[in-house]
Design a protein around this motif. Structure first.
Motif, PDB file in Angstrom:
ATOM      1  N   ARG A  67      99.446 -60.950 -27.586  1.00 48.60           N
ATOM      2  CA  ARG A  67      98.778 -60.607 -26.329  1.00 48.60           C
ATOM      3  C   ARG A  67      98.014 -61.816 -25.780  1.00 48.60           C
ATOM      4  O   ARG A  67      98.021 -62.085 -24.579  1.00 48.60           O
ATOM      5  CB  ARG A  67      97.795 -59.445 -26.548  1.00 48.60           C
ATOM      6  CG  ARG A  67      97.037 -59.081 -25.283  1.00 48.60           C
ATOM      7  CD  ARG A  67      96.048 -57.966 -25.522  1.00 48.60           C
ATOM      8  NE  ARG A  67      95.000 -58.388 -26.457  1.00 48.60           N
ATOM      9  CZ  ARG A  67      94.162 -57.555 -27.049  1.00 48.60           C
ATOM     10  NH1 ARG A  67      94.241 -56.260 -26.833  1.00 48.60           N
ATOM     11  NH2 ARG A  67      93.241 -58.004 -27.879  1.00 48.60           N
ATOM     12  N   ALA A  68      97.347 -62.558 -26.696  1.00 53.61           N
ATOM     13  CA  ALA A  68      96.557 -63.704 -26.258  1.00 53.61           C
ATOM     14  C   ALA A  68      97.437 -64.772 -25.615  1.00 53.61           C
ATOM     15  O   ALA A  68      97.009 -65.481 -24.710  1.00 53.61           O
ATOM     16  CB  ALA A  68      95.789 -64.295 -27.441  1.00 53.61           C
ATOM     17  N   MET A  69      98.691 -64.874 -26.097  1.00 58.14           N
ATOM     18  CA  MET A  69      99.559 -65.949 -25.611  1.00 58.14           C
ATOM     19  C   MET A  69     100.481 -65.525 -24.467  1.00 58.14           C
ATOM     20  O   MET A  69     101.223 -66.351 -23.938  1.00 58.14           O
ATOM     21  CB  MET A  69     100.429 -66.476 -26.776  1.00 58.14           C
ATOM     22  CG  MET A  69      99.642 -67.152 -27.874  1.00 58.14           C
ATOM     23  SD  MET A  69      98.512 -68.413 -27.219  1.00 58.14           S
ATOM     24  CE  MET A  69      99.678 -69.520 -26.443  1.00 58.14           C
ATOM     25  N   ILE A  70     100.425 -64.262 -24.083  1.00 63.16           N
ATOM     26  CA  ILE A  70     101.426 -63.745 -23.148  1.00 63.16           C
ATOM     27  C   ILE A  70     101.298 -64.367 -21.762  1.00 63.16           C
ATOM     28  O   ILE A  70     102.286 -64.533 -21.046  1.00 63.16           O
ATOM     29  CB  ILE A  70     101.368 -62.191 -23.073  1.00 63.16           C
ATOM     30  CG1 ILE A  70     102.655 -61.615 -22.480  1.00 63.16           C
ATOM     31  CG2 ILE A  70     100.185 -61.715 -22.278  1.00 63.16           C
ATOM     32  CD1 ILE A  70     103.825 -61.672 -23.409  1.00 63.16           C
ATOM     33  N   MET A  71     100.078 -64.764 -21.362  1.00 60.79           N
ATOM     34  CA  MET A  71      99.898 -65.408 -20.058  1.00 60.79           C
ATOM     35  C   MET A  71     100.093 -66.920 -20.162  1.00 60.79           C
ATOM     36  O   MET A  71      99.814 -67.645 -19.227  1.00 60.79           O
ATOM     37  CB  MET A  71      98.516 -65.079 -19.489  1.00 60.79           C
ATOM     38  CG  MET A  71      98.302 -63.622 -19.118  1.00 60.79           C
ATOM     39  SD  MET A  71      99.395 -63.051 -17.796  1.00 60.79           S
ATOM     40  CE  MET A  71      98.722 -63.948 -16.402  1.00 60.79           C
ATOM     41  N   ARG A  72     100.566 -67.393 -21.322  1.00 61.93           N
ATOM     42  CA  ARG A  72     100.780 -68.819 -21.601  1.00 61.93           C
ATOM     43  C   ARG A  72      99.549 -69.666 -21.281  1.00 61.93           C
ATOM     44  O   ARG A  72      99.596 -70.595 -20.479  1.00 61.93           O
ATOM     45  CB  ARG A  72     101.994 -69.335 -20.809  1.00 61.93           C
ATOM     46  CG  ARG A  72     103.254 -68.631 -21.268  1.00 61.93           C
ATOM     47  CD  ARG A  72     104.368 -68.853 -20.300  1.00 61.93           C
ATOM     48  NE  ARG A  72     105.521 -68.035 -20.693  1.00 61.93           N
ATOM     49  CZ  ARG A  72     106.464 -67.647 -19.845  1.00 61.93           C
ATOM     50  NH1 ARG A  72     106.405 -68.008 -18.582  1.00 61.93           N
ATOM     51  NH2 ARG A  72     107.454 -66.912 -20.263  1.00 61.93           N
ATOM     52  N   PRO A  73      98.389 -69.311 -21.884  1.00 63.83           N
ATOM     53  CA  PRO A  73      97.181 -70.099 -21.636  1.00 63.83           C
ATOM     54  C   PRO A  73      97.263 -71.417 -22.398  1.00 63.83           C
ATOM     55  O   PRO A  73      98.045 -71.543 -23.345  1.00 63.83           O
ATOM     56  CB  PRO A  73      96.079 -69.210 -22.203  1.00 63.83           C
ATOM     57  CG  PRO A  73      96.739 -68.490 -23.324  1.00 63.83           C
ATOM     58  CD  PRO A  73      98.167 -68.273 -22.888  1.00 63.83           C
ATOM     59  N   GLU A  74      96.458 -72.411 -21.970  1.00 63.89           N
ATOM     60  CA  GLU A  74      96.466 -73.666 -22.720  1.00 63.89           C
ATOM     61  C   GLU A  74      95.413 -73.677 -23.813  1.00 63.89           C
ATOM     62  O   GLU A  74      95.427 -74.541 -24.670  1.00 63.89           O
ATOM     63  CB  GLU A  74      96.275 -74.840 -21.771  1.00 63.89           C
ATOM     64  CG  GLU A  74      95.043 -74.730 -20.911  1.00 63.89           C
ATOM     65  CD  GLU A  74      95.222 -75.535 -19.643  1.00 63.89           C
ATOM     66  OE1 GLU A  74      94.328 -76.341 -19.349  1.00 63.89           O
ATOM     67  OE2 GLU A  74      96.250 -75.364 -18.966  1.00 63.89           O
ATOM     68  N   ILE A  75      94.493 -72.708 -23.753  1.00 59.05           N
ATOM     69  CA  ILE A  75      93.436 -72.651 -24.768  1.00 59.05           C
ATOM     70  C   ILE A  75      93.517 -71.328 -25.514  1.00 59.05           C
ATOM     71  O   ILE A  75      93.649 -70.276 -24.890  1.00 59.05           O
ATOM     72  CB  ILE A  75      92.045 -72.769 -24.110  1.00 59.05           C
ATOM     73  CG1 ILE A  75      91.936 -74.088 -23.335  1.00 59.05           C
ATOM     74  CG2 ILE A  75      90.932 -72.671 -25.154  1.00 59.05           C
ATOM     75  CD1 ILE A  75      90.778 -74.111 -22.378  1.00 59.05           C
TER      76      ILE A  75
END
Lengths: 398, 219
Positions: free
Chosen positions: B154-162
């Motif tokens: 879930r944390a990575m689903i928006m492809r954040p850089e942090i």
């Protein structure tokens, strides 16, 4: 956030607590169903009563002695009211657009026929009554057209004829009304009751005879039938002109059937409104249920709100989510309530044909709209509380 | 890139003022692997919350990708969190009535991503944490390690850089904890800036850069 997602998320949440959601909605269901049922009964009575009154036709005008105004000297000190007399009827029947006119005197007297006696309602009328009241003679004929010095003829209501003479024909038989002797010339058709007044347990005699019988000097009313394609105002004007010419002043009151129906209609509308208001009390109780559940839902889900805020939900989104949930609950409750109400009304209609019911669609639609409004009203405060939470504090709540 | 300049954070606790962060100056470059360690009450969580834009510093400057973010309003902060920062919590923070796939999908729902793209990205995310066969399971049907993998997806689903992780293994047994750390380190190798807060010395030592914080100051 897309509206479709908002709706589906709210739906998921409501569905996930099946028992709790249905109990909450139940309050609203009962309230809405109550409004639907009560207003259907109110509307049914409304239609029923109006039908009772219009069975005599709608192009009727009645003339009553005395002028109902609130200014001037009290009628008790100086009585200048000229009574309505049979000559007035004769003159009114010649007014333009008037088809028929009949005097009307009413009283109660003892009828004797052979060995049998019965107290009943006596109507002193003219020959035009069958035409004016749309009531037929089934046997013999009605009273002949004799304004002055009429013969002592009587026409019996259907039930009265059976009570006095059984299956034998009453035509030509002699009866006694009070102390006067009359000859039966006809029997009327069955007409049934009109709001408690039994039209069949009635005897019709000439108005002049009724005045003698009850020792009265004047008529109680004059009933007029006018051409249905004429404007009622024009007819009223002509009647007034004619009567004022005879009496010298306007000492009478005209009541048109339309006025009477309008008055009745407004009274019955208030009745329906009153029962709708009664039903609304249960709606109010239902809305308290939604408010309670939404308040609980917000406090249960504080950490979830924190998470949603952390992963990027704006305050507006949180507000929409909770408001939408309250709306989903109330819309479901409202819809089920409307369906339940309609079902019960239909069962009532089938099971109790005597009870007049008629679905009042305006009220049904209004009740559903009110349930949505309740959802919004009960949802706003908890949703605002949820939206105001600081994400960090909300996340820490466990 | 995260740049903190002279960051102070005070809390009012009753009569006393607690100085949780005292003149913090830190720059974290894109792609770094940083651990933040320190005793309880040292201010490490406050530091993470400030970096996560969940908490505003009392004074100082915070530049995220050279953009000052201390003066932004609530909705703008929510948007930056959504697009730039992924969170992994000690207690997972999954929504209990939604399935694993739906929990992973949630940030995209909030961002208004189209349904078709959402479904595809959720499938990829499930595959990347090896949970394809658990897509329709609800959180109460998953183990601790699986829950944290869902949270990472879930944390990575928006492809954040942090990617910020607060005690990500604190609630897991050592085997699942090791798997989670390897998953996080794998993401770091793909270029994600990874910042882990932990009590665990062994875990902290794995990071290439170690920040130690005591009494609100970097030691």
């Amino acid at each position: 956030m897309r509206y479709a997602d908002l709706l589906s998320l709210s739906y998921r949440t409501v569905i996930s607590h099946k028992l709790r959601s249905s109990l909450t909605a139940l309050g609203l269901i009962i309230g809405i169903a109550a409004v639907v049922i009560l207003t259907s009964i109110g509307r049914g009575i409304h239609t029923f009563v109006l039908a009772e009154f219009t069975q005599f036709g709608t192009n009727l005008i009645s003339v009553h002695p005395g002028k109902t105004t609130t200014f001037g000297v009290s009628g008790a000190s100086i009585s200048t009211v000229r009574p309505l007399v049979i000559a007035d009827v004769v003159s009114l029947s010649k007014v333009e657009n008037i088809i028929a006119a009949s005097p009307m005197v009413q009283g109660n007297a003892r009828i004797e026929a052979g060995e049998k006696q019965r107290r009943t309602n006596v109507l002193g009328v003219g020959a035009a009554v069958p035409e004016i009241w749309k009531i037929k003679v089934v046997n013999g004929r009605f009273l002949p057209k004799e304004e002055s010095n009429p013969r002592a003829f009587a026409v019996l209501g259907n039930k009265l004829a059976t009570e006095l003479f059984g299956t034998a024909s009453p035509l030509g038989r002699r009866i006694r009304i009070g102390s006067d002797r009359f000859r039966v010339v006809g029997v009327m058709e069955k007409k049934g009751q009109m709001i408690g007044f039994d039209m069949d347990d009635t005897i019709y005699i000439p108005a002049a005879k009724a005045l003698e019988l009850f020792d009265r000097e004047s008529l109680m009313e004059i009933h007029l039938l006018y051409k249905s394609n004429t404007a009622v105002e024009r007819v009223e004007k002509a009647i007034k002109r004619s009567l004022i010419a005879r009496h010298g002043r306007e000492d009478f009151t005209l009541v048109t059937q339309n006025q009477m129906l309008k008055k009745l209609d407004s009274i019955l509308n208030i009745l329906t409104l009153a029962v709708a208001a009664l039903g609304s009390i249960s709606l109010l109780v239902g809305s308290v249920g939604i408010l309670t559940i939404m308040t609980i839902a917000v406090s249960e889900r504080i950490s979830e709100i924190g998470l949603l805020r952390a992963v990027g939900a704006e305050r507006r989104t949180i507000f929409q989510l909770f408001l939408c949930e309250a709306l989903a609950l109330s819309a479901a409750g409202g819809l089920c309530g409307v369906l339940l109400g309609i079902t019960i009304v239909q069962i009532l209609d089938a099971a109790l044909p005597a009870l007049p019911v008629e679905l009042a669609w305006t009220y049904i639609v209004a009740a559903f709209m009110v349930s949505l409004l309740i959802g919004i009203a009960a949802g706003v405060a908890p949703a605002m509380k949820a939206a105001r939470l600081e994400p960090l504090e909300a996340l820490r709540a466990e | 890139m995260i740049r903190l300049e002279h960051i102070h954070r005070y809390f009012q606790v009753g009569e006393q003022t607690v100085h949780a962060l005292n003149d913090i100056n830190v720059t974290i470059e894109k792609g770094e692997y940083v651990s933040v360690m320190g005793p309880s009450g040292s201010g490490k969580s406050t530091l993470l919350n400030v970096i996560a834009l969940l908490d505003q510093p009392s004074s100082g400057r915070y530049l995220l990708n050279d953009q000052p973010v201390t003066q932004l309003d609530d909705d703008e902060l929510a948007k930056i969190r959504r697009e730039n920062i992924g969170f992994v919590f000690q207690f997972f923070h999954l929504i209990p009535r939604l399935s694993a796939a739906e929990n992973i999908e949630m940030p995209m729902i909030l961002a208004g991503v189209a349904v078709k793209e959402r479904k595809q990205r959720v499938q990829e995310a499930l595959a990347s944490v090896s949970l394809q066969d658990r897509a329709d399971h609800r959180p109460d049907q998953l183990s601790g390690g699986q829950l944290q993998r869902v949270a990472i997806a879930r944390a990575m689903i928006m492809r954040p850089e942090i990617l910020l992780a607060d005690e990500p293994t604190g609630n897991l047994d050592s085997k699942s904890g090791k798997e989670i750390i390897e998953l996080l380190e794998g993401l770091n190798r793909q270029g994600v800036t990874l910042m882990i807060i932990t009590h665990d010395q062994n875990l902290g030592d794995r990071a290439r850069r170690k920040i130690r914080i005591v009494d609100g100051q970097i030691g």
